[in-house]
Design an enzyme around this catalytic site. Structure first.
Site, PDB file in Angstrom:
ATOM      1  N   ALA A 174       1.627   3.171 -34.838  1.00  0.00           N
ATOM      2  CA  ALA A 174       1.849   3.887 -36.095  1.00  0.00           C
ATOM      3  C   ALA A 174       3.141   4.703 -36.078  1.00  0.00           C
ATOM      4  CB  ALA A 174       0.660   4.786 -36.413  1.00  0.00           C
ATOM      5  N   THR A 175       3.553   5.168 -34.921  1.00  0.00           N
ATOM      6  CA  THR A 175       4.817   5.923 -34.845  1.00  0.00           C
ATOM      7  C   THR A 175       5.964   5.039 -35.317  1.00  0.00           C
ATOM      8  OG1 THR A 175       4.008   7.250 -32.995  1.00  0.00           O
ATOM      9  CG2 THR A 175       6.396   7.154 -33.293  1.00  0.00           C
ATOM     10  N   THR A 210       9.804 -10.179 -29.380  1.00  0.00           N
ATOM     11  CA  THR A 210       8.735 -11.154 -29.159  1.00  0.00           C
ATOM     12  C   THR A 210       7.382 -10.537 -29.478  1.00  0.00           C
ATOM     13  OG1 THR A 210      10.052 -12.175 -27.430  1.00  0.00           O
ATOM     14  CG2 THR A 210       7.692 -12.669 -27.429  1.00  0.00           C
ATOM     15  N   CYS A 221      -0.375  15.489 -29.032  1.00  0.00           N
ATOM     16  CA  CYS A 221       1.074  15.455 -28.820  1.00  0.00           C
ATOM     17  C   CYS A 221       1.642  16.844 -28.629  1.00  0.00           C
ATOM     18  CB  CYS A 221       1.757  14.793 -30.010  1.00  0.00           C
ATOM     19  SG  CYS A 221       0.770  13.531 -30.772  1.00  0.00           S
TER      20      CYS A 221
HETATM   21  C1  LIG Z   1      -2.091   8.537 -33.466  1.00  0.00           C
HETATM   22  C2  LIG Z   1      -1.380   8.754 -34.720  1.00  0.00           C
HETATM   23  C3  LIG Z   1      -0.072   8.315 -34.895  1.00  0.00           C
HETATM   24  C4  LIG Z   1       0.716   7.659 -33.796  1.00  0.00           C
HETATM   25  O1  LIG Z   1       0.242   6.353 -33.579  1.00  0.00           O
HETATM   26  P1  LIG Z   1       0.724   5.527 -32.313  1.00  0.00           P
HETATM   27  O2  LIG Z   1       0.149   4.171 -32.571  1.00  0.00           O
HETATM   28  O3  LIG Z   1       0.140   6.195 -31.120  1.00  0.00           O
HETATM   29  O4  LIG Z   1       2.199   5.499 -32.313  1.00  0.00           O
HETATM   30  C5  LIG Z   1       0.524   8.526 -36.117  1.00  0.00           C
HETATM   31  N1  LIG Z   1      -0.131   9.126 -37.109  1.00  0.00           N
HETATM   32  C6  LIG Z   1      -1.392   9.564 -36.988  1.00  0.00           C
HETATM   33  C7  LIG Z   1      -2.085  10.205 -38.138  1.00  0.00           C
HETATM   34  C8  LIG Z   1      -2.058   9.388 -35.784  1.00  0.00           C
HETATM   35  O5  LIG Z   1      -3.302   9.837 -35.663  1.00  0.00           O
END
Ligand SMILES: *Cc1c(COP(=O)(O)O)cnc(C)c1O
Length: 396
Positions: free
Chosen positions: A73-74, A242, A328
């Site tokens: 998600a980052t 990839t 974090c």
């Molecule tokens: C965990 C989280 C992320 C980061 O996701 P990753 O897949 O670890 O990079 C971003 N936004 C929210 C709301 C999250 O809970």
């Protein structure tokens, strides 16, 4: 010594054994590169990716062509926010987001500010919800993007996405949502909610770490996006590199499992949360952070009066794996930006506990943690000569 009970599911979750099983063949005998079009190894990996892409698209009512796999998600948030900014800066340079967003949204926004974009960080009310009128008033002719998370990673609060989508659509502003905590936990529908970009990740929903996706709308309107990683042109040039077949297969399996048991799992987590809350809220001076009902079923976030935050965490450490603020930022000594946005004093924001209840937790575990939390709080308060008359604020 036994390991502490895991109650930190907003930080990450264990891989479900069924997910691991689905992934394993793709590390060894089916190891091909999905982009290899000249032989069977490539074809079978490509077929697996295609099926996974369909599963993930179906989960949010999108089409497979609208899914771009990322490392999580980052990366998806970075691609969405920077990618839109770069593609639309001729139209406008104003972005709207919320003070309680994840760092992976806030920091790309900060970065864009340094490049000359203007960002409005909407406040939230004491329950953690944004004000829809205020959102609407903030939109301008040069606003190119609104980014509001689906479910908050600290306080579990669910923003009213359907209403937000309507407002953005009416004003013809693109809507991005970080749904890392929401996928396969609450219903998501990019059509019904008018969402144009959605960030997803596997590891909050019993999938592997290091894989996620960005949904990018292709019709009504077609979203333009500048790629942030260039190379071999995978994912229609939007994200080169990839494809990580085992992780993609695991991501899809995790989403499929989550969807198939969403109702029963919600019920299970909600019951455990109420069990935990009904015990800890017997104490005085315990505040529930975030909206009492409009939140993820497995999330309980409390602030505790009359104790030091780090002493509280330390006291609980042998019994329970919980966090204070977000994972974090839990090493830093500044209080959570989410809790301070609710209007808490720094001290109260710092003395907070986030319980993330998950699929594999049991009632016995909850009782054990509740008992330990209560006795830890009581002994810390005794040491501090704490006396207080204010009672717990909310009822679940
Ligand atoms: C965990 C989280 C992320 C980061 O996701 P990753 O897949 O670890 O990079 C971003 N936004 C929210 C709301 C999250 O809970």
């Amino acid at each position: 010594m036994s390991r502490p009970i895991y109650l930190d599911c907003h930080s990450t979750t264990p891989v479900d054994p069924q997910v691991l099983e689905a992934m394993l063949p793709y590390f060894t005998e089916r190891f091909g590169n999905p982009s290899s079009i000249t032989h069977a190894y490539g074809w079978e990996a490509e077929a697996a990716v295609k099926q996974a892409r369909q599963t993930i698209a179906d989960a949010i009512n999108a089409t497979p062509e609208e899914i771009v796999f990322t490392s999580g998600a980052t990366e998806a948030n970075n691609l969405a926010i920077k990618g839109v900014a770069e593609a639309y800066f001729n139209r406008g340079r104003h972005i709207v987001t919320v003070q309680t967003e994840h760092r992976a949204v806030l920091d790309p926004c900060k970065y864009l500010e340094s490049l000359g974009f203007e960002v409005t960080y909407l406040p939230v009310n004491s329950d953690g919800l944004i004000d829809l009128k205020q959102l609407e008033q903030t939109l301008r002719a040069d606003t190119i993007l609104v980014s509001v998370m689906a479910a908050n990673n600290e306080i579990g609060v669910l923003q009213p996405l359907t209403e937000i989508g309507k407002i953005c659509r009416t004003h013809q502003v693109l809507l991005h949502t970080d749904a890392a905590q929401a996928i396969a936990k609450i219903p998501l529908d990019v059509e019904g909610m008018n969402i144009d970009l959605m960030s997803l990740t596997a590891h909050k929903v019993y999938g592997p770490k290091g894989i996620g996706a960005l949904y990018i709308r292709r019709r009504n309107p077609r979203v333009r996006l500048a790629s942030q990683i260039q190379g071999g042109g995978q994912e229609r040039g939007m994200r080169s590199g990839t494809l990580y077949t085992p992780q993609i297969v695991g991501f899809a399996k995790a989403v499929e499992l989550g969807l198939s048991q969403m109702a029963s799992e919600s019920q299970h987590q909600l019951q455990l949360k109420q069990r935990l809350w009904s015990q800890v809220s017997q104490l005085e001076g315990i505040h529930l952070n975030g909206h009492p009902t409009q939140r993820l079923p497995g999330n309980l976030n409390i602030s505790v009066e009359g104790v030091d935050g780090s002493a509280l965490l330390l006291g609980l450490q042998p019994t329970a794996a919980v966090s204070s603020g977000s994972a974090c930022s839990s090493t830093s000594t500044t209080p959570s930006h989410v809790l301070t946005a609710l209007g808490h004093s720094e001290k109260l924001a710092y003395a907070s506990l986030r319980f993330g209840i998950g699929r594999f937790n049991t009632a016995e575990e909850i009782d054990k943690v509740a008992k330990e939390a209560i006795s830890t709080i009581q002994s810390l308060r005794q040491a501090n000569n704490f006396s207080n008359t204010s009672h717990s604020l909310h009822r679940l």
